[in-house]
Design a protein around this motif. Structure first.
Motif, short mmCIF file in Angstrom:
data_model
loop_
_atom_site.label_atom_id
_atom_site.label_comp_id
_atom_site.label_asym_id
_atom_site.label_seq_id
_atom_site.Cartn_x
_atom_site.Cartn_y
_atom_site.Cartn_z
N GLU A 69 0.84 -1.18 0.00
CA GLU A 69 0.00 0.00 0.00
C GLU A 69 0.89 1.24 0.00
OE1 GLU A 69 -2.72 -0.06 3.23
OE2 GLU A 69 -3.84 -1.79 2.48
N LEU A 70 0.66 2.10 -0.94
CA LEU A 70 1.36 3.38 -1.00
C LEU A 70 0.31 4.46 -1.25
CD1 LEU A 70 4.10 4.77 -0.85
CD2 LEU A 70 4.36 4.44 -3.32
N PRO A 71 -0.53 4.73 -0.25
CA PRO A 71 -1.62 5.70 -0.44
C PRO A 71 -1.07 7.11 -0.69
CG PRO A 71 -1.38 5.12 1.88
CD PRO A 71 -0.49 4.19 1.12
N TYR A 72 -1.81 7.86 -1.47
CA TYR A 72 -1.34 9.21 -1.80
C TYR A 72 -2.54 10.11 -2.08
CZ TYR A 72 -2.58 8.05 -6.58
OH TYR A 72 -3.28 7.70 -7.70
N HIS A 73 -2.28 11.38 -2.01
CA HIS A 73 -3.23 12.40 -2.43
C HIS A 73 -2.58 13.18 -3.56
CE1 HIS A 73 -6.16 15.70 -2.17
NE2 HIS A 73 -5.12 16.51 -2.29
N LYS A 74 -3.30 13.34 -4.67
CA LYS A 74 -2.78 14.09 -5.81
C LYS A 74 -3.70 15.26 -6.10
CE LYS A 74 -2.08 13.63 -10.83
NZ LYS A 74 -2.11 12.70 -11.99
N GLU A 75 -3.10 16.42 -6.29
CA GLU A 75 -3.90 17.62 -6.54
C GLU A 75 -3.08 18.57 -7.42
OE1 GLU A 75 -5.85 21.25 -3.88
OE2 GLU A 75 -5.64 19.25 -3.00
N LYS A 76 -3.75 19.26 -8.32
CA LYS A 76 -3.07 20.24 -9.17
C LYS A 76 -3.47 21.63 -8.69
CE LYS A 76 -2.05 19.33 -13.36
NZ LYS A 76 -1.98 19.07 -14.83
N LEU A 77 -2.45 22.47 -8.39
CA LEU A 77 -2.73 23.83 -7.96
C LEU A 77 -3.18 24.66 -9.16
CD1 LEU A 77 0.23 24.56 -5.51
CD2 LEU A 77 -1.92 23.37 -5.09
N LYS A 78 -3.70 25.83 -8.88
CA LYS A 78 -4.22 26.69 -9.95
C LYS A 78 -3.13 27.08 -10.95
CE LYS A 78 -8.03 28.65 -7.25
NZ LYS A 78 -8.61 29.88 -6.65
N ASN A 79 -1.89 27.16 -10.49
CA ASN A 79 -0.80 27.53 -11.41
C ASN A 79 -0.26 26.34 -12.19
OD1 ASN A 79 0.58 26.17 -9.43
ND2 ASN A 79 1.79 27.93 -8.73
N ILE A 451 3.47 0.84 -8.44
CA ILE A 451 2.94 -0.13 -7.48
C ILE A 451 1.86 -0.98 -8.12
CG2 ILE A 451 1.79 -0.38 -5.26
CD1 ILE A 451 4.73 0.53 -5.13
N LYS A 452 0.95 -0.34 -8.86
CA LYS A 452 -0.05 -1.13 -9.59
C LYS A 452 0.61 -2.08 -10.58
CE LYS A 452 -3.59 2.56 -9.63
NZ LYS A 452 -4.28 3.53 -10.52
N GLY A 453 1.73 -1.63 -11.15
CA GLY A 453 2.39 -2.39 -12.21
C GLY A 453 3.00 -3.70 -11.77
N ILE A 454 3.14 -3.91 -10.45
CA ILE A 454 3.76 -5.17 -10.03
C ILE A 454 2.87 -6.36 -10.37
CG2 ILE A 454 5.07 -4.04 -8.20
CD1 ILE A 454 3.20 -5.26 -6.18
N GLU A 455 1.57 -6.14 -10.48
CA GLU A 455 0.68 -7.23 -10.89
C GLU A 455 0.98 -7.64 -12.33
OE1 GLU A 455 -2.13 -10.07 -10.13
OE2 GLU A 455 -1.60 -8.50 -8.68
N ASP A 456 1.17 -6.65 -13.20
CA ASP A 456 1.53 -6.96 -14.58
C ASP A 456 2.91 -7.60 -14.66
OD1 ASP A 456 -0.85 -5.91 -15.56
OD2 ASP A 456 -0.02 -3.89 -15.77
N TYR A 457 3.83 -7.12 -13.81
CA TYR A 457 5.18 -7.68 -13.76
C TYR A 457 5.12 -9.16 -13.37
CZ TYR A 457 10.27 -7.16 -13.04
OH TYR A 457 11.65 -7.25 -13.14
N ALA A 458 4.24 -9.47 -12.41
CA ALA A 458 4.10 -10.85 -11.95
C ALA A 458 3.54 -11.75 -13.03
CB ALA A 458 3.20 -10.89 -10.71
N LYS A 459 2.77 -11.17 -13.96
CA LYS A 459 2.11 -11.98 -14.97
C LYS A 459 2.94 -12.21 -16.22
CE LYS A 459 -2.56 -10.48 -13.66
NZ LYS A 459 -3.74 -9.67 -14.07
N VAL A 460 4.08 -11.55 -16.33
CA VAL A 460 4.91 -11.76 -17.52
C VAL A 460 5.30 -13.24 -17.60
CG1 VAL A 460 7.11 -11.22 -18.64
CG2 VAL A 460 5.79 -9.40 -17.52
#
Length: 949
Positions: A69-79, A451-460
């Motif tokens: 788990e690597l939870p995050y908050h992403k937001e773009k400022l007005k600039n 982090i999401k990509g490790i599932e695809d990595y595991a499936k190679v």
């Protein structure tokens, strides 16, 4: 530079050692041999198809990825500034990482090197803080602080105590929004000189310009990857003040940046501070970002050149898809199957079986516009390059035809996932959480992508890897052969820009309790529980090291190397495969006074991993054929050391300081001498191992996700049969040596060297707790850190060196204190004069100032916030404390001892320890250009040492 996923760092170490060259070159058309290989590869396709069909059922190469788990908050400022926040309260620190979407790909021919030059300029202060950018950080406990530039982007990062967060954000926002007016011709000239010395330093190493040649020859001349990040000397010379100011205006804007904040802070507070410090910085028109470029065709060409290198190196390069392609994971896994590990195909065939090479490496160099696969082979001296290439081509063709082992692919994935779990303990710096979040956003537009990509990595699947091998590992590629020469401005409304925010110097540490116990076999154990990630780290150290080598310098190091070459019922390759299968790691190291074994394992695989650890400790195989190979490669590595100015100086200085027969008189590299290495027998290894690796001469430190009850039982069950022999433990007596009465100068000739490497040594008394803090403060101010007097003089003021430092080695007996500085050739003698001046004045008319000491104290005390951030950091500190026989309170009370230092104590330490007029100097360079000037200095008698070739 980067080339693979942040959490899969094998390739990074490969690239950092990637050299390049200068010298004579000649271009060749592809040989007939390569045409034959191409025909054979085409003929193999039908056989390959049946191999893939057999693997088309249930995919047995899938490995369940770890739950991360690597939870995050992403937001773009007005600039337009993208802000990403991650909460991690385990240590009172916060990491900041800013990625600007500009790299060397955004330059044009004739104006190369701008992105990297500008990175350097950004450390020269801003409009509201005109001083050295590092200064407030180096008195505020900052760690992991740096900036980097690659083809695609530029980033700046630091980890600071919570109390210094406002200061750090003020500084980062000030140079984003208030920097243009601070760029002066003087600062441009200064940093231009620093970058040019960095370039000289890189090119002065063996293979030091190869990457420039590879870039030029594998991409069309108009492609943004056809020049290196550092640029050309000519372009650097022509960079004008107007040019660099325009660069800032174009690219250093909020809308062109990603800001990541992670650590002991809430999302609410982090976003409030981001808006406060960055919100009113305007964005104008950002140049369009280059994201696509038609994949260059393969360059079917050979280039052969000579350089001052110890052995021939072969480079194979294929142009392949960029980061973000569907083939990215398979390409990455393919390189791990090919090289970089003992079990990898090319290592097995070329290094172990045929013994025609000393090392093989491969990596997927993924970038925004294009990717490359690189394979590098160091040809064993005396072997035919043609023979090595023939074997290499054959193995690559067979790899594409026959496919890959499902078991081996699973092991690689498990090993990579274990590395990811261990790496996520760190919030900042290279490969930390901020780096993963920023990289994910930059390359994939999603902070969670990696982090999401490790599932695809595991499936190679094995079939996927075989597909990319057949598609890209074709005879049409670029080949480079390097052979040895014959001997050779708007303010934010709510931010006060008139002064830097104060740093809250309150440091509150919550260190885990140290629990001590003794196993049934007498081994002493120290445990510190930490349960944030499901992994356990250990360190077993035992008194020996180079001090126990006696008449065979390098023996301790060879023993350490051989411990991973098979143990118990596993030969070398089986042992390596078992480690990968478990996701565990076991390493061995050797120093002057101690050898050590390191261990890490996932909690779920702890018991079987400890069984392997037991085998290494109690029953290493030390097989004759492995020893012969290790010794042969060891001798080749000594030749590599001798080809590098720094390695050469590190080999020559110790016997001059201590005497050639002294235990500390062996090369500081720990590699020993060729004569000694050649004489080592299996019996020597067995004797060394039995003599020194025993429970009554060892101490085990454990940190991780385990309780005392759990680990004590596991250790007794696995290590219980390892017993202390009846023989008494030998003692190690280290003779005391006297310093020379006056300075001595020794020269080593390296004709044609683009730089001189200056090293000066002084024998210091042994380390002792009493006065240790005063010694460290004294050493730091004169030459121990970036803002030290010596570095500021030679790098920032004179522009003669990329960096000058001094280190004091931590030994049981007298310590070697070593000052080193690579400098441009024509300033060798003046640089030595300046070095002496700084040390003499430090002892005389310019002792440490109150401000210097205060900066050091603030920095050291506040650094404790990050000192125990990861389990490995905590393990290292406890292991050192145990080694020195100190109580846990010694670490806990360190801030108080540093805070109590006075300038009088530091001055006294300088006078007790420093004696610049007794330095032993070793200078490696072109004597035809530097010897006369050095002799005219009158430092002391000058002697030219015989060539080491």
């Amino acid at each position: 530079m980067e080339m693979r996923r942040v959490w899969a760092p094998v390739g990074l170490s490969v690239l950092l050692t990637l050299g390049a060259l200068a010298g004579c070159e000649r271009s060749q058309e592809p040989s007939e041999k390569h045409d034959n290989v191409h025909k054979a590869l085409r003929a193999d396709k039908e056989a390959a198809a049946s191999s893939k069909a057999a693997a088309s059922g249930k995919d047995e190469s899938f490995v369940q990825p770890p739950e991360i788990e690597l939870p995050y908050h992403k937001e773009k400022l007005k600039n337009g500034l993208t802000v990403i926040v991650h909460e991690d309260p385990k240590a009172p620190v916060v990491a900041i990482n800013i990625w600007y979407k500009v790299g060397s790909k955004d330059e044009t021919r004739g104006k190369t090197g701008f992105a990297h030059l500008f990175e350097h300029l950004m450390f020269n202060g801003s409009e509201n803080f005109p001083g050295e950018y590092f200064e407030p950080f180096q008195r505020s406990g900052a760690t992991d602080m740096n900036g980097t530039t690659n083809n695609d982007r530029t980033n700046y990062f630091e980890t600071v105590p919570v109390g210094a967060l406002d200061m750090a954000l003020w500084m980062e926002s000030d140079r984003m929004g208030h920097f243009k007016g601070a760029i002066s011709q003087e600062k441009l000239d200064e940093q231009r000189g620093v970058v040019k010395n960095e370039k000289r330093q890189g090119e002065n190493r063996p293979y030091g310009r190869a990457f420039d040649v590879l870039a030029t020859n594998t991409f069309p001349s108009d492609h943004p990857y056809s020049w290196t990040t550092i640029g050309s000397m000519e372009d650097l010379d022509q960079a004008s003040l107007e040019d660099v100011k325009q660069w800032f205006s174009d690219y250093y804007q909020p809308a062109n940046a990603i800001l990541v904040i992670a650590g002991d802070i809430t999302v609410k507070d982090a976003m409030k501070k981001a808006r406060e410090y960055f919100g009113d910085i305007p964005s104008t028109s950002v140049p369009p970002e280059l994201k696509n470029w038609e994949l260059p065709s393969q360059v079917n060409k050979r280039l052969e050149m000579t350089d001052q290198v110890p052995q021939t190196r072969i480079y194979y390069v294929w142009n392949v898809p960029a980061i973000g392609s569907e083939e990215e994971n398979a390409l990455d896994l393919m390189t791990s199957l090919l090289a970089n590990r003992k079990n990898s195909l090319l290592y097995r065939r070329l290094v172990r079986d045929e013994q025609v090479a000393t090392s093989v490496s491969a990596f997927y160099y993924g970038r925004q516009l294009a990717g490359q696969i690189m394979v590098m082979v160091d040809v064993k001296p005396g072997q035919s390059v043609e023979k090595v290439e023939e074997l290499l081509d054959k193995e690559l063709r067979e790899f594409a035809r026959s496919g890959v082992s499902v078991d081996e692919l699973r092991r690689i994935k498990q090993s990579e996932f274990a590395s990811l779990v261990k790496g996520l303990e760190k919030i900042g710096g290279f490969g930390g959480k901020t780096d993963i979040l920023a990289r994910s956003e930059f390359y994939y537009g999603d902070p969670a992508a990696l982090i999401k990509g490790i599932e695809d990595y595991a499936k190679v699947s094995a079939s996927d890897v075989q597909d990319v091998a057949q598609e890209w590992l074709k005879p049409e590629h670029f080949t480079l052969i390097i052979s040895p020469k014959d001997k050779y401005a708007v303010s934010g409304e709510d931010v006060d820009r008139s002064k830097l925010p104060a740093v809250d110097k309150t440091v509150e540490l919550e260190l885990p309790e140290q629990q001590t116990f003794t196993l049934d076999n007498g081994l002493k154990v120290v445990l510190a529980e930490r349960h944030d990630t499901p992994v356990v780290f250990m360190n077993l150290q035992y008194r020996s090291g180079a001090s126990a080598d006696k008449d065979k310098p390098g023996l301790a190091g060879v023993v350490a190397s051989m411990l991973s070459e098979g143990a118990g019922n596993y030969d070398s390759l089986e042992f390596s495969a078992r480690l990968e299968e478990l996701g565990a790691s076991i390493g061995a190291g050797s120093g002057l006074d101690y050898n050590s074994l390191s261990f890490s394992a996932l909690k779920t695989q702890l018991e079987p991993s400890l069984e392997l650890f037991r085998d290494v400790i109690s029953s290493p195989l030390f097989q004759e054929d492995d020893l012969a190979r290790v010794k042969s490669n060891w001798l080749d590595s000594i030749a590599q050391e001798k080809a590098q100015p720094q390695g050469l100086a590190m080999r020559e200085l110790p016997p001059l300081l201590f005497g050639k027969d002294h235990p500390y008189g062996a090369p500081l590299t720990g590699s020993g001498t060729p004569e000694a290495i050649e004489s080592i027998t299996r019996e020597d290894l067995v004797t060394f191992h039995k003599t020194w690796l025993r429970p009554d001469n060892a101490q085990l430190t454990v940190v991780g996700d385990v309780t005392r009850e759990e680990i004590e039982k596991l250790l007794n069950d696995t290590l219980g049969e390892w017993r202390t022999p009846r023989d008494d433990l030998p003692t190690l007596d280290i003779p005391t040596v006297e310093r020379p009465q006056k300075a001595r100068v020794f020269l080593l000739d390296r004709p044609g060297a683009q730089q001189s490497y200056i090293m000066a040594g002084l024998v210091m008394p042994p380390w002792k707790p009493d006065g240790a803090e005063a010694f460290d403060a004294m050493a730091s101010a004169i030459a121990g850190k970036f803002t030290s007097r010596l570095n500021m003089n030679l790098r920032e003021d004179k522009h003669w060196s990329y960096g000058a430092r001094a280190v004091s080695m931590d030994t049981e007996s007298q310590r070697p204190y070593i000052v080193f500085a690579p400098v441009q050739t024509d300033q060798t003698a003046p640089a030595m004069r300046e070095m002496l001046k700084e040390f003499r004045e430090y002892l005389g008319k310019r002792p440490i100032k109150e401000t210097e000491l205060k900066d050091y104290q603030d920095d050291e005390v506040l650094k404790q916030s990050a000192r125990f951030q990861t389990k490995v950091q905590l393990l290292s500190s406890i292991a050192w404390q145990v080694e020195k026989g100190l109580s846990p309170d010694y670490i806990a009370e360190y801030p108080q001892r540093v805070s109590a230092l006075t300038t009088e104590q530091v001055e006294a330490a300088a006078k007790e320890y420093l004696a610049p007029d007794q330095f032993t100097w070793v200078v490696v360079g072109d004597l035809s250009k530097i010897q006369k000037g050095i002799e005219e200095l009158g430092i002391g008698p000058v002697e030219v040492l015989p060539s080491t070739e």
